[in-house]
Design an enzyme around this catalytic site. Structure first.
Site, short mmCIF file in Angstrom:
data_model
loop_
_atom_site.label_atom_id
_atom_site.label_comp_id
_atom_site.label_asym_id
_atom_site.label_seq_id
_atom_site.Cartn_x
_atom_site.Cartn_y
_atom_site.Cartn_z
N ARG A 72 0.85 -1.19 0.00
CA ARG A 72 0.00 0.00 0.00
C ARG A 72 0.89 1.24 0.00
NH1 ARG A 72 -1.83 0.87 4.30
NH2 ARG A 72 -1.29 -0.94 5.55
N TYR A 213 -1.47 -3.34 -7.03
CA TYR A 213 -1.24 -4.21 -5.86
C TYR A 213 -2.28 -4.03 -4.75
CZ TYR A 213 1.58 -7.38 -3.06
OH TYR A 213 2.02 -8.47 -2.38
N LYS A 222 -9.72 -1.66 1.39
CA LYS A 222 -9.32 -0.52 2.23
C LYS A 222 -10.03 0.76 1.79
CE LYS A 222 -6.44 -3.14 4.41
NZ LYS A 222 -6.71 -3.55 5.79
N HIS A 242 -11.02 -1.45 11.22
CA HIS A 242 -9.96 -2.37 10.77
C HIS A 242 -9.82 -3.47 11.82
CE1 HIS A 242 -5.47 -2.74 9.41
NE2 HIS A 242 -6.24 -3.57 8.74
N SER A 264 -1.66 -3.50 10.30
CA SER A 264 -1.37 -4.47 9.26
C SER A 264 -0.17 -5.34 9.63
CB SER A 264 -1.05 -3.74 7.96
OG SER A 264 -2.04 -2.79 7.69
N CYS A 266 0.23 -7.64 11.93
CA CYS A 266 0.49 -7.87 13.37
C CYS A 266 -0.23 -9.12 13.85
CB CYS A 266 0.04 -6.67 14.19
SG CYS A 266 1.11 -5.25 14.02
N ASP A 289 -10.19 -8.99 8.79
CA ASP A 289 -9.59 -7.68 8.53
C ASP A 289 -10.50 -6.49 8.79
OD1 ASP A 289 -7.25 -6.25 7.67
OD2 ASP A 289 -8.21 -5.85 5.75
N ARG A 380 1.41 -12.19 -0.54
CA ARG A 380 0.04 -12.43 -0.07
C ARG A 380 -0.59 -13.65 -0.70
NH1 ARG A 380 -2.27 -8.32 3.46
NH2 ARG A 380 -0.71 -6.67 3.52
N GLU A 508 -1.75 -20.01 22.06
CA GLU A 508 -1.71 -19.72 23.50
C GLU A 508 -2.44 -18.42 23.82
OE1 GLU A 508 -0.70 -22.13 25.15
OE2 GLU A 508 0.79 -23.19 23.91
C1 OXD Z 1 -3.43 -4.32 5.37
C2 OXD Z 1 -4.13 -5.45 4.74
O1 OXD Z 1 -2.45 -3.82 4.80
O2 OXD Z 1 -5.05 -5.98 5.37
O3 OXD Z 1 -3.86 -3.92 6.46
O4 OXD Z 1 -3.81 -5.83 3.61
MN MN Z 2 -5.63 -4.88 7.09
#
Ligand code: OXD
Ligand code: MN
Length: 597
Positions: A72, A213, A222, A242, A264, A266, A289, A380, A508
């Protein structure tokens, strides 16, 4: 191919754009498997897609992008509302007319030699009061295929739209016209020097140019479901977030739905597909997402996932970290910028399945001693959510699912405890407003820098961030606190002095969710700290983890000096948002400081 629509405005717009962009033909996407195959075959023939080894990965394809078009582009993403003040300091702004003039010039004949695809799509289950219809015009067949996995596409949407239904106009061009009918194309056409991702919230339009992309090009995700939708949500009294949505069932059969905002890359997809490491617990996915949330008639907050697929980060995904994702992508998936094995299957760092990369993400023979990763860190997979073995049966319920708790989290190697519960809703909004994370490869720019990413919406909020906080506070004030979701801050990423992660994460994390649900159900007390409420040692189930009391304490350790520095840093974050910052949040910060000194 002619349109199956009597929607005059849609027809007029398609004609106008075709006239201006000059494609060689207009192709209406009907959403059928036949069209999918037709386009995929063409992309294989032209070299954009490679068909993967059918005995290893049936019906799946691999693409690699231009090396300049891999993530992005936040620096080229614009919110174009009439008043700059409404976009706020966290967004790039241009006046709508100015942006439209720039882009109108760029779009002129930009589709020469290409087809223009008309993609009618629905974000959210067709017919749900949550849903929003969009139509994307694009000159990229790769975008069509990905949109077919990510959204509801085709004739069913046109039918729903009828003759005068509302839709969001989404225009996309890779910005790489072909000089003549015979000019040969490159596998990944794009125009990195002239990339723009522009949003017009007042007229509900999206104009994207130059990139093919992910979120720059799949405009339902998004651009529509977050940036445009967040601005609609503010006006109409709901939330476009999000967030993942996870269904949890306890050993006693109690069902709860949890939403979670994480920046993103994480681990949102991993958490959305959690396999609980504790006996008797079951987890299923609603979405990984985006969550659209609004009050139900019973006063609780209900959420839907407006997407129909997953566009997940591949590196790090393995049978150990996310077996559900691995099973979901066994067939009928598109992989972009992963590496390949010698026998034409996909590979990435951390896939951990005993294979090795043969070619890197650009299709060149990979040299492991080069020190360069074989897969791009933001590579991805795109796949239909319905293929997941752990998708909850109600994942497309038009009413949505009632949310019991909302998590905010990010990558914080220090300072932020494993889990903290907000004292009340407005303190929870403070937690969301001040969350921060170390940056990842999902966006252009340096990786590993700490940045404030309020509600994980920094790149996705379609209006002034301080107004967004005010909207959350107003919504909370409208609700009955006993029915509102409880809010929590979590951090799976804390490290010890040796730099090692202190919490095992993945499955966990269910232990933390179990405590959260105990709190939701008022089954356990919690310990008050300046940051919020944390578990009493015996209430967090760490059985079988082999964790000493000292290690457990370290996960919740609070260093007053570090926290006072954090208060200063939040102070400057708030100052950077200007005078619109809600007073309630300033008060929360004062309260935090007073508890520390
Ligand atoms: C992001 C995605 O970049 O979900 O947050 O692709
Ligand atoms: Mn995202």
């Amino acid at each position: 191919m002619s349109a199956l629509t009597f929607h005059a405005d849609l027809q007029r717009w398609v004609e106008e754009v075709a006239h201006h962009c000059n494609p060689k033909e207009v192709y209406w996407c009907d959403g059928s498997a036949k069209q999918f195959k037709e386009l995929a075959d063409e992309l294989v023939a032209s070299g954009t897609l490679l068909r993967l080894n059918a005995s290893k990965r049936p019906n799946s394809y691999w693409a690699h992008s231009d090396a300049r078009d891999v993530a992005r582009v936040e620096s080229k993403t614009y919110i174009c509302c009439e008043n700059e003040e409404d976009a706020g300091p966290t967004n790039n702004w241009r006046a709508p007319l100015e942006m439209k003039a720039t882009l109108t010039d760029l779009y002129k004949e930009s589709m020469t030699g290409r087809r223009m695809y008309v993609i009618p799509f629905s974000m959210g289950p067709l017919g749900s009061e949550f849903s929003i219809i969009g139509v994307e015009l694009t000159d990229s067949a790769y975008v069509v295929l990905n949109m077919m996995y990510m959204t509801e596409v085709g004739n069913s949407v046109l039918e729903k739209l009828g003759e005068d239904g509302r839709f969001v106009k989404c225009l996309h061009s890779v910005g790489a016209p072909l000089g003549s009918e015979t000019e040969s194309d490159v596998p990944w056409p794009c125009n990195p020097d002239n990339t723009y991702v522009a949003h017009f919230p007042e007229t509900k339009e999206i104009w994207s140019f130059g990139s093919g992309y992910g979120g720059n090009a799949l405009l339902g995700k998004k651009c529509l479901a977050l940036r445009i939708a967040s601005s609609m949500a503010k006006d109409e009294g709901w939330l476009a977030e999000h967030m993942l949505i996870l269904k949890l069932t306890s050993p006693a059969g109690e069902v709860h739905y949890i939403a979670g905002a994480f920046p993103s890359s994480c681990g949102k997809t991993n958490l959305a597909m959690l396999v609980p490491a504790i006996e008797g617990w079951k987890a299923e996915t609603i979405g990984d997402d985006i969550a659209w949330m609004r009050f139900g008639k019973d006063g609780r907050i209900y959420a839907v996932n407006p997407e129909k697929g997953f566009f997940g980060v591949a590196p790090g995904t393995s049978y150990k970290s996310n077996p559900v994702a691995m099973d979901t992508i066994r067939s009928s998936a598109i992989f972009t910028n992963t590496a390949l094995t010698e026998d034409l299957d996909v590979w990435w760092e951390g896939i951990d399945n005993g294979t090795s990369a043969f070619t890197d993400w650009q299709g060149n023979r990979w040299d492991p001693s080069s020190g360069k990763p074989a897969a791009h860190p933001n590579s991805r997979f795109t796949v239909s959510a319905s293929q997941s073995p752990k998708i909850a049966p109600e994942w497309q319920d038009p009413k949505g699912v009632p949310i019991s708790a909302i998590l905010f989290g990010g990558r914080r190697s220090s300072l932020v405890p494993l889990v903290t519960e907000a004292f009340n809703f407005s303190h929870g909004v403070f937690m969301g407003a001040t969350m921060a994370s170390e940056t990842t490869a999902a966006a252009e720019g340096q990786v590993g820098q700490l940045r404030r990413d309020p509600f994980a919406m920094l790149p996705f909020c379609g209006y002034h961030m301080a107004d967004y906080f005010a909207h959350w506070l107003e919504l909370g004030a409208k609700g009955d606190e006993s029915k509102l979701p409880k809010l929590f801050l979590v951090n799976w990423f804390r490290r010890n002095e040796a730099g090692k992660f202190m919490w095992p994460g993945y499955g966990e994390n269910a232990r933390v969710l179990k405590w959260i649900l105990d709190r939701v159900q008022h089954r356990v007390e919690a310990k008050e700290t300046p940051l919020g409420l944390i578990p009493y040692t015996n209430d967090l189930d760490v059985s079988g983890l082999n964790m000493s009391d000292h290690e457990l304490d370290q996960l919740f350790e609070m260093d007053i000096e570090d926290l006072l520095n954090e208060v200063d840093s939040i102070e400057s974050h708030f100052a950077s948002l200007g005078s619109k910052l809600p007073e309630a949040l300033r008060k929360e910060l004062d309260l935090m400081r007073s508890k520390l000194v």
